[in-house]
Design a protein around this motif. Structure first.
Motif, PDB file in Angstrom:
ATOM      1  N   ALA A 133      20.813   1.322  20.496  1.00 43.80           N
ATOM      2  CA  ALA A 133      20.437   1.512  19.039  1.00 43.80           C
ATOM      3  C   ALA A 133      21.686   1.935  18.309  1.00 43.80           C
ATOM      4  O   ALA A 133      21.854   1.730  17.249  1.00 43.80           O
ATOM      5  N   ASP A 134      22.396   3.064  18.688  1.00 42.21           N
ATOM      6  CA  ASP A 134      23.586   3.462  18.099  1.00 42.21           C
ATOM      7  C   ASP A 134      24.470   2.305  18.132  1.00 42.21           C
ATOM      8  O   ASP A 134      25.195   2.431  16.778  1.00 42.21           O
ATOM      9  N   TYR A 135      24.696   1.544  18.941  1.00 40.61           N
ATOM     10  CA  TYR A 135      25.564   0.452  18.897  1.00 40.61           C
ATOM     11  C   TYR A 135      25.166  -0.557  17.964  1.00 40.61           C
ATOM     12  O   TYR A 135      25.951  -0.957  17.129  1.00 40.61           O
ATOM     13  N   ILE A 136      24.012  -1.270  18.161  1.00 42.36           N
ATOM     14  CA  ILE A 136      23.609  -2.192  17.179  1.00 42.36           C
ATOM     15  C   ILE A 136      23.272  -1.817  15.935  1.00 42.36           C
ATOM     16  O   ILE A 136      23.707  -2.810  15.060  1.00 42.36           O
ATOM     17  N   SER A 137      23.175  -0.432  15.602  1.00 44.67           N
ATOM     18  CA  SER A 137      23.117  -0.080  14.048  1.00 44.67           C
ATOM     19  C   SER A 137      24.498  -0.247  13.644  1.00 44.67           C
ATOM     20  O   SER A 137      24.509  -0.398  12.254  1.00 44.67           O
ATOM     21  N   LEU A 138      25.442  -0.196  13.984  1.00 47.00           N
ATOM     22  CA  LEU A 138      26.954  -0.634  13.655  1.00 47.00           C
ATOM     23  C   LEU A 138      27.029  -2.146  13.189  1.00 47.00           C
ATOM     24  O   LEU A 138      28.007  -2.490  12.461  1.00 47.00           O
ATOM     25  N   TYR A 139      26.471  -3.007  13.713  1.00 46.48           N
ATOM     26  CA  TYR A 139      26.269  -4.524  13.500  1.00 46.48           C
ATOM     27  C   TYR A 139      26.091  -4.660  12.083  1.00 46.48           C
ATOM     28  O   TYR A 139      25.311  -4.292  11.602  1.00 46.48           O
ATOM     29  N   THR A 140      26.834  -5.730  11.220  1.00 44.25           N
ATOM     30  CA  THR A 140      26.790  -6.481  10.440  1.00 44.25           C
ATOM     31  C   THR A 140      26.679  -7.748  10.568  1.00 44.25           C
ATOM     32  O   THR A 140      26.966  -8.404  11.304  1.00 44.25           O
ATOM     33  N   PRO A 141      25.794  -8.614   9.676  1.00 45.37           N
ATOM     34  CA  PRO A 141      26.050 -10.085   9.622  1.00 45.37           C
ATOM     35  C   PRO A 141      27.654 -10.775   9.779  1.00 45.37           C
ATOM     36  O   PRO A 141      27.770 -11.600  10.661  1.00 45.37           O
ATOM     37  N   GLU A 142      28.538  -9.838   9.476  1.00 46.91           N
ATOM     38  CA  GLU A 142      30.008 -10.360   9.719  1.00 46.91           C
ATOM     39  C   GLU A 142      30.269 -10.190  11.013  1.00 46.91           C
ATOM     40  O   GLU A 142      31.161 -10.947  11.652  1.00 46.91           O
ATOM     41  N   THR A 143      29.698  -9.258  11.535  1.00 48.35           N
ATOM     42  CA  THR A 143      30.040  -8.842  13.259  1.00 48.35           C
ATOM     43  C   THR A 143      29.630 -10.399  13.887  1.00 48.35           C
ATOM     44  O   THR A 143      30.332 -10.449  14.966  1.00 48.35           O
ATOM     45  N   LEU A 144      28.807 -10.813  13.364  1.00 48.39           N
ATOM     46  CA  LEU A 144      28.287 -12.271  14.181  1.00 48.39           C
ATOM     47  C   LEU A 144      28.529 -13.277  13.428  1.00 48.39           C
ATOM     48  O   LEU A 144      27.812 -14.557  13.783  1.00 48.39           O
ATOM     49  N   ALA A 145      29.440 -13.240  12.660  1.00 49.22           N
ATOM     50  CA  ALA A 145      29.874 -14.537  11.884  1.00 49.22           C
ATOM     51  C   ALA A 145      30.179 -15.671  12.951  1.00 49.22           C
ATOM     52  O   ALA A 145      30.858 -15.434  14.003  1.00 49.22           O
ATOM     53  N   GLY A 146      30.197 -16.882  12.328  1.00 45.59           N
ATOM     54  CA  GLY A 146      30.726 -18.127  13.026  1.00 45.59           C
ATOM     55  C   GLY A 146      29.802 -19.030  13.539  1.00 45.59           C
ATOM     56  O   GLY A 146      28.473 -18.784  13.419  1.00 45.59           O
ATOM     57  N   PRO A 147      29.915 -20.263  13.997  1.00 45.79           N
ATOM     58  CA  PRO A 147      29.027 -21.083  14.463  1.00 45.79           C
ATOM     59  C   PRO A 147      28.302 -20.932  15.694  1.00 45.79           C
ATOM     60  O   PRO A 147      28.612 -19.865  16.608  1.00 45.79           O
ATOM     61  N   VAL A 148      27.123 -21.462  15.763  1.00 47.83           N
ATOM     62  CA  VAL A 148      26.128 -21.010  16.825  1.00 47.83           C
ATOM     63  C   VAL A 148      26.563 -21.835  18.332  1.00 47.83           C
ATOM     64  O   VAL A 148      27.067 -23.086  18.093  1.00 47.83           O
ATOM     65  N   PRO A 149      26.904 -21.318  19.158  1.00 54.95           N
ATOM     66  CA  PRO A 149      27.524 -21.619  20.380  1.00 54.95           C
ATOM     67  C   PRO A 149      26.650 -22.940  20.707  1.00 54.95           C
ATOM     68  O   PRO A 149      25.265 -23.183  20.717  1.00 54.95           O
ATOM     69  N   THR A 150      27.310 -23.977  21.346  1.00 57.22           N
ATOM     70  CA  THR A 150      26.373 -25.137  21.855  1.00 57.22           C
ATOM     71  C   THR A 150      25.543 -24.497  23.139  1.00 57.22           C
ATOM     72  O   THR A 150      26.080 -23.440  23.702  1.00 57.22           O
ATOM     73  N   ARG A 151      24.575 -25.421  23.671  1.00 53.80           N
ATOM     74  CA  ARG A 151      23.938 -24.986  24.706  1.00 53.80           C
ATOM     75  C   ARG A 151      24.688 -24.641  25.914  1.00 53.80           C
ATOM     76  O   ARG A 151      24.538 -23.756  26.786  1.00 53.80           O
ATOM     77  N   GLU A 152      25.718 -25.230  26.247  1.00 53.19           N
ATOM     78  CA  GLU A 152      26.525 -25.326  27.494  1.00 53.19           C
ATOM     79  C   GLU A 152      27.386 -24.164  27.270  1.00 53.19           C
ATOM     80  O   GLU A 152      27.410 -23.442  28.432  1.00 53.19           O
ATOM     81  N   VAL A 153      27.754 -23.764  26.190  1.00 53.15           N
ATOM     82  CA  VAL A 153      28.507 -22.566  26.036  1.00 53.15           C
ATOM     83  C   VAL A 153      27.513 -21.305  26.065  1.00 53.15           C
ATOM     84  O   VAL A 153      27.995 -20.241  26.785  1.00 53.15           O
ATOM     85  N   GLN A 154      26.537 -21.481  25.562  1.00 46.28           N
ATOM     86  CA  GLN A 154      25.219 -20.425  25.987  1.00 46.28           C
ATOM     87  C   GLN A 154      24.991 -20.226  27.433  1.00 46.28           C
ATOM     88  O   GLN A 154      25.058 -19.069  27.919  1.00 46.28           O
ATOM     89  N   ALA A 155      24.774 -21.090  28.138  1.00 46.66           N
ATOM     90  CA  ALA A 155      24.590 -21.224  29.360  1.00 46.66           C
ATOM     91  C   ALA A 155      25.831 -20.448  30.360  1.00 46.66           C
ATOM     92  O   ALA A 155      25.663 -19.708  31.073  1.00 46.66           O
ATOM     93  N   ALA A 156      27.007 -20.788  29.747  1.00 39.85           N
ATOM     94  CA  ALA A 156      28.036 -20.388  30.409  1.00 39.85           C
ATOM     95  C   ALA A 156      28.278 -18.686  30.357  1.00 39.85           C
ATOM     96  O   ALA A 156      28.744 -18.061  31.156  1.00 39.85           O
ATOM     97  N   GLN A 157      27.988 -18.198  29.075  1.00 34.84           N
ATOM     98  CA  GLN A 157      27.942 -16.798  28.717  1.00 34.84           C
ATOM     99  C   GLN A 157      26.820 -16.167  29.529  1.00 34.84           C
ATOM    100  O   GLN A 157      27.006 -15.074  29.713  1.00 34.84           O
ATOM    101  N   LEU A 158      25.731 -16.768  29.786  1.00 37.21           N
ATOM    102  CA  LEU A 158      24.561 -16.224  30.394  1.00 37.21           C
ATOM    103  C   LEU A 158      24.729 -16.031  31.979  1.00 37.21           C
ATOM    104  O   LEU A 158      24.309 -15.231  32.568  1.00 37.21           O
ATOM    105  N   ARG A 159      25.702 -17.038  32.529  1.00 31.41           N
ATOM    106  CA  ARG A 159      25.834 -17.100  33.809  1.00 31.41           C
ATOM    107  C   ARG A 159      26.261 -15.980  34.621  1.00 31.41           C
ATOM    108  O   ARG A 159      25.580 -15.063  35.382  1.00 31.41           O
ATOM    109  N   PRO A 160      27.535 -14.974  34.140  1.00 32.85           N
ATOM    110  CA  PRO A 160      27.790 -13.622  34.452  1.00 32.85           C
ATOM    111  C   PRO A 160      26.623 -12.840  34.350  1.00 32.85           C
ATOM    112  O   PRO A 160      26.534 -11.964  35.440  1.00 32.85           O
ATOM    113  N   LEU A 161      25.734 -12.892  33.363  1.00 33.05           N
ATOM    114  CA  LEU A 161      24.777 -11.778  33.302  1.00 33.05           C
ATOM    115  C   LEU A 161      23.979 -11.921  34.413  1.00 33.05           C
ATOM    116  O   LEU A 161      23.109 -10.876  35.014  1.00 33.05           O
TER     117      LEU A 161
END
Length: 265
Positions: A133-161
């Motif tokens: 909560a301490d960390y997420i409270s610092l987020y603004t919409p600008e923090t997450l600006a940019g296009p939505v990743p494609t499904r392939e990119v999302q899957a690649a980001q989730l794989r290490p998790l």
């Protein structure tokens, strides 16, 4: 000075802390920090935090719009700084960090007494939720600006998790209806991997689904409020989960129940 379009992102501030910017980039970031107290406070938070921001933001930093940032910063008139040139922008407040650290335990105790919706001091998993909560409270919409990743990119980001947490996460399993998936990061809390999947709700701003290994046992979904953010959290035999954002309680409860069912399937 208006910093609406010039506030550095967490990625830029992290690179500044780690000494990874060029001398010119560092000087420009330092000028903004000297003029904008909110940016200075964010820099201070990142500088003292225990989460591995350098590793977490490395993939994002490589994609950061540096040329655009440099153009915007170059347009800012130079302002004389009241601080000595040799002093880092956040060093002037270092004096009270010792006292802040010393009061952390007391602050956690106060949090447990006053900020819960259905929150119990006996909840051993509450500590990690407080850090998130301490960390997420610092987020603004600008923090997450940019296009939505494609499904392939999302899957690649989730794989290490998946590999770190022993889960099987797919873009479909972690999707939130009407809310954009923005990125998936592997952080660390108390020596354990902590997965963070960040989203951007067009109405209420940043949200995150966070997962950490836990042996505290199964717990049904419950609600609480932290740092002005609503949280729904639950756990199974091996992991603890939380969904956090400024979205209304009824809506976050609905989203949390939905994603919990999909992750349990």
């Amino acid at each position: 000075m208006s910093t609406k379009h010039t506030i550095p992102s967490d990625e830029e501030l992290t690179a500044f802390i780690d000494g990874e910017l060029t001398a010119e980039e560092a000087a420009r970031i330092d000028a903004i920090v000297n003029e904008d107290e909110s940016v200075a406070e964010r820099l201070e938070f990142l500088a003292r935090a225990s989460l591995p921001f350098k590793q977490a933001f490395a993939p994002l930093l490589s994609q950061a719009p540096r040329e655009k940032l440099e153009t915007m910063l170059a347009a800012i008139p130079a302002q004389p700084s009241a601080r000595p040139a040799s002093t880092p922008a956040f060093a002037s407040r270092r004096r009270f960090l010792g006292a802040l650290a010393a009061s952390l335990v007391a602050g956690i105790a106060i949090d447990r007494a006053v900020i819960g919706i259905g929150f119990s001091a006996k909840d051993e998993n509450s500590e990690w939720r407080s850090v998130v909560a301490d960390y997420i409270s610092l987020y603004t919409p600008e923090t997450l600006a940019g296009p939505v990743p494609t499904r392939e990119v999302q899957a690649a980001q989730l794989r290490p998790l998946d590999e770190k947490l022993g889960l099987s996460l797919s873009p479909e399993a972690v999707s939130l209806p009407g809310i954009d998936f923005k990125r998936a990061l592997m952080l660390q809390y108390d020596g354990k991997p902590l997965a963070q999947i960040a989203y951007l709700d067009p109405e209420t701003g940043p949200m995150a689904l966070c997962i950490v290994k836990s042996d505290a046992g199964r717990k049904a979904p419950d609600l609480e409020s932290r740092k002005g953010l609503n949280v729904i959290y639950w756990s199974n035999e091996t992991h603890a989960f939380m969904l956090i954002g400024r979205i209304p309680v009824d809506r976050i409860k609905e989203l949390g129940e939905d994603v919990r069912r999909r992750l349990s399937a």
